[in-house]
Scaffold this motif. Structure first.
Motif, PDB file in Angstrom:
ATOM      1  N   LEU A  79     -59.652  -1.023  -8.537  1.00 15.86           N
ATOM      2  CA  LEU A  79     -60.245  -1.742  -7.422  1.00 15.86           C
ATOM      3  C   LEU A  79     -61.390  -2.581  -7.970  1.00 15.86           C
ATOM      4  O   LEU A  79     -62.368  -2.040  -8.483  1.00 15.86           O
ATOM      5  N   PHE A  80     -61.267  -3.889  -7.868  1.00 11.49           N
ATOM      6  CA  PHE A  80     -62.313  -4.796  -8.320  1.00 11.49           C
ATOM      7  C   PHE A  80     -63.115  -5.183  -7.089  1.00 11.49           C
ATOM      8  O   PHE A  80     -62.593  -5.812  -6.168  1.00 11.49           O
ATOM      9  N   ILE A  81     -64.382  -4.788  -7.044  1.00 11.23           N
ATOM     10  CA  ILE A  81     -65.216  -4.998  -5.864  1.00 11.23           C
ATOM     11  C   ILE A  81     -65.889  -6.369  -5.931  1.00 11.23           C
ATOM     12  O   ILE A  81     -66.539  -6.710  -6.914  1.00 11.23           O
ATOM     13  N   VAL A  82     -65.702  -7.135  -4.863  1.00 13.14           N
ATOM     14  CA  VAL A  82     -66.325  -8.448  -4.720  1.00 13.14           C
ATOM     15  C   VAL A  82     -67.184  -8.381  -3.462  1.00 13.14           C
ATOM     16  O   VAL A  82     -66.688  -8.038  -2.392  1.00 13.14           O
ATOM     17  N   ILE A  95     -61.936 -13.210 -12.869  1.00 13.60           N
ATOM     18  CA  ILE A  95     -61.176 -12.240 -12.084  1.00 13.60           C
ATOM     19  C   ILE A  95     -59.693 -12.601 -12.100  1.00 13.60           C
ATOM     20  O   ILE A  95     -58.828 -11.738 -12.272  1.00 13.60           O
ATOM     21  N   GLN A  96     -59.383 -13.879 -11.952  1.00 12.23           N
ATOM     22  CA  GLN A  96     -57.990 -14.323 -11.983  1.00 12.23           C
ATOM     23  C   GLN A  96     -57.349 -14.032 -13.339  1.00 12.23           C
ATOM     24  O   GLN A  96     -56.213 -13.584 -13.414  1.00 12.23           O
ATOM     25  N   LYS A  97     -58.092 -14.256 -14.414  1.00 15.76           N
ATOM     26  CA  LYS A  97     -57.574 -13.988 -15.761  1.00 15.76           C
ATOM     27  C   LYS A  97     -57.313 -12.487 -15.961  1.00 15.76           C
ATOM     28  O   LYS A  97     -56.302 -12.102 -16.550  1.00 15.76           O
ATOM     29  N   LEU A  98     -58.225 -11.651 -15.473  1.00 16.95           N
ATOM     30  CA  LEU A  98     -58.002 -10.204 -15.545  1.00 16.95           C
ATOM     31  C   LEU A  98     -56.687  -9.827 -14.882  1.00 16.95           C
ATOM     32  O   LEU A  98     -55.906  -9.037 -15.406  1.00 16.95           O
ATOM     33  N   TYR A  99     -56.472 -10.425 -13.722  1.00 16.82           N
ATOM     34  CA  TYR A  99     -55.252 -10.142 -12.968  1.00 16.82           C
ATOM     35  C   TYR A  99     -54.015 -10.678 -13.693  1.00 16.82           C
ATOM     36  O   TYR A  99     -53.038  -9.955 -13.882  1.00 16.82           O
ATOM     37  N   ASN A 100     -54.068 -11.938 -14.104  1.00 14.19           N
ATOM     38  CA  ASN A 100     -52.912 -12.560 -14.767  1.00 14.19           C
ATOM     39  C   ASN A 100     -52.554 -11.867 -16.071  1.00 14.19           C
ATOM     40  O   ASN A 100     -51.370 -11.696 -16.386  1.00 14.19           O
ATOM     41  N   ASP A 101     -53.566 -11.473 -16.834  1.00 12.05           N
ATOM     42  CA  ASP A 101     -53.334 -10.826 -18.130  1.00 12.05           C
ATOM     43  C   ASP A 101     -53.065  -9.332 -17.999  1.00 12.05           C
ATOM     44  O   ASP A 101     -52.850  -8.657 -19.005  1.00 12.05           O
ATOM     45  N   GLU A 102     -53.083  -8.833 -16.759  1.00 10.14           N
ATOM     46  CA  GLU A 102     -52.848  -7.411 -16.481  1.00 10.14           C
ATOM     47  C   GLU A 102     -53.748  -6.522 -17.328  1.00 10.14           C
ATOM     48  O   GLU A 102     -53.324  -5.515 -17.894  1.00 10.14           O
ATOM     49  N   LYS A 103     -55.025  -6.902 -17.404  1.00  8.73           N
ATOM     50  CA  LYS A 103     -56.014  -6.136 -18.167  1.00  8.73           C
ATOM     51  C   LYS A 103     -56.369  -4.824 -17.471  1.00  8.73           C
ATOM     52  O   LYS A 103     -56.824  -3.887 -18.104  1.00  8.73           O
ATOM     53  N   PRO A 105     -54.937  -1.874 -14.634  1.00  6.45           N
ATOM     54  CA  PRO A 105     -53.703  -1.406 -13.996  1.00  6.45           C
ATOM     55  C   PRO A 105     -53.705  -1.604 -12.479  1.00  6.45           C
ATOM     56  O   PRO A 105     -54.688  -1.280 -11.816  1.00  6.45           O
ATOM     57  N   LYS A 106     -52.640  -2.188 -11.971  1.00 10.41           N
ATOM     58  CA  LYS A 106     -52.453  -2.401 -10.525  1.00 10.41           C
ATOM     59  C   LYS A 106     -53.746  -2.873  -9.864  1.00 10.41           C
ATOM     60  O   LYS A 106     -54.229  -2.290  -8.895  1.00 10.41           O
ATOM     61  N   MET A 107     -54.284  -3.946 -10.372  1.00 10.97           N
ATOM     62  CA  MET A 107     -55.572  -4.462  -9.905  1.00 10.97           C
ATOM     63  C   MET A 107     -55.498  -4.941  -8.459  1.00 10.97           C
ATOM     64  O   MET A 107     -54.601  -5.687  -8.076  1.00 10.97           O
ATOM     65  N   ASN A 108     -56.452  -4.487  -7.671  1.00 10.59           N
ATOM     66  CA  ASN A 108     -56.629  -4.912  -6.290  1.00 10.59           C
ATOM     67  C   ASN A 108     -58.074  -5.359  -6.122  1.00 10.59           C
ATOM     68  O   ASN A 108     -58.963  -4.840  -6.784  1.00 10.59           O
ATOM     69  N   ILE A 109     -58.293  -6.287  -5.220  1.00  9.74           N
ATOM     70  CA  ILE A 109     -59.651  -6.751  -4.950  1.00  9.74           C
ATOM     71  C   ILE A 109     -60.098  -6.197  -3.602  1.00  9.74           C
ATOM     72  O   ILE A 109     -59.379  -6.281  -2.612  1.00  9.74           O
ATOM     73  N   VAL A 110     -61.294  -5.612  -3.588  1.00 12.51           N
ATOM     74  CA  VAL A 110     -61.916  -5.147  -2.355  1.00 12.51           C
ATOM     75  C   VAL A 110     -63.045  -6.116  -2.061  1.00 12.51           C
ATOM     76  O   VAL A 110     -63.962  -6.282  -2.851  1.00 12.51           O
ATOM     77  N   PHE A 111     -62.952  -6.780  -0.911  1.00  9.01           N
ATOM     78  CA  PHE A 111     -63.951  -7.765  -0.504  1.00  9.01           C
ATOM     79  C   PHE A 111     -64.851  -7.082   0.511  1.00  9.01           C
ATOM     80  O   PHE A 111     -64.449  -6.853   1.648  1.00  9.01           O
TER      81      PHE A 111
END
Length: 136
Positions: A79-82, A95-103, A105-111
């Protein structure tokens, strides 16, 4: 993780939420990243997985300290908190690069930090749900 305490000695029960236990990070030490790579961290997580339904690990921001990358390797979901009106929009490419590069696991953004009851555009969902799905 440094072997000074048993798991039972570091787990703190919360009074306000009886189903929530916490393990604090403890005092700062110089070789913390090395302890994360140590088998004791994996062993601790394995033991906790047998006792708990969910384990949440709060880490420092990724762009400041790399410990989160090490910890992510042990996680099922990230969970990436924004925070609204706080997190800089200049971090969006990162943040987009983290997601695209799959750095992570199963990245989700919490706004979080939105004005109560608002979706960011002024529509109040609670009124929508109350009108569509009345409580009986």
């Amino acid at each position: 993780l440094n072997g000074k305490y048993r798991k039972e000695e570091i787990i703190q029960n919360t009074k306000l939420y009886p189903n929530l236990d916490i393990i604090a990070s403890g005092a700062f030490i110089d070789n913390f990243s090395e302890l994360l790579d140590n088998a004791s961290f994996q062993n601790l997580l394995d033991e906790l997985r047998m006792e708990y339904d969910h384990i949440l690990i709060d880490t420092p921001p990724l762009h400041e300290i790399n410990d989160a990358y090490i910890i992510a390797g042990f996680c099922d979901v990230t969970l990436f908190i924004v925070r609204c009106n706080y997190t800089s929009k200049s971090l969006l490419p990162f943040i987009q690069k983290l997601y695209n590069d799959e750095k992570l696991p199963k990245m989700n953004i919490v706004f979080n930090g939105l004005t109560e009851g608002r979706d960011g555009e002024g529509y109040k969902y609670e009124n929508y749900y109350q009108n569509k799905f009345p409580v009986t």
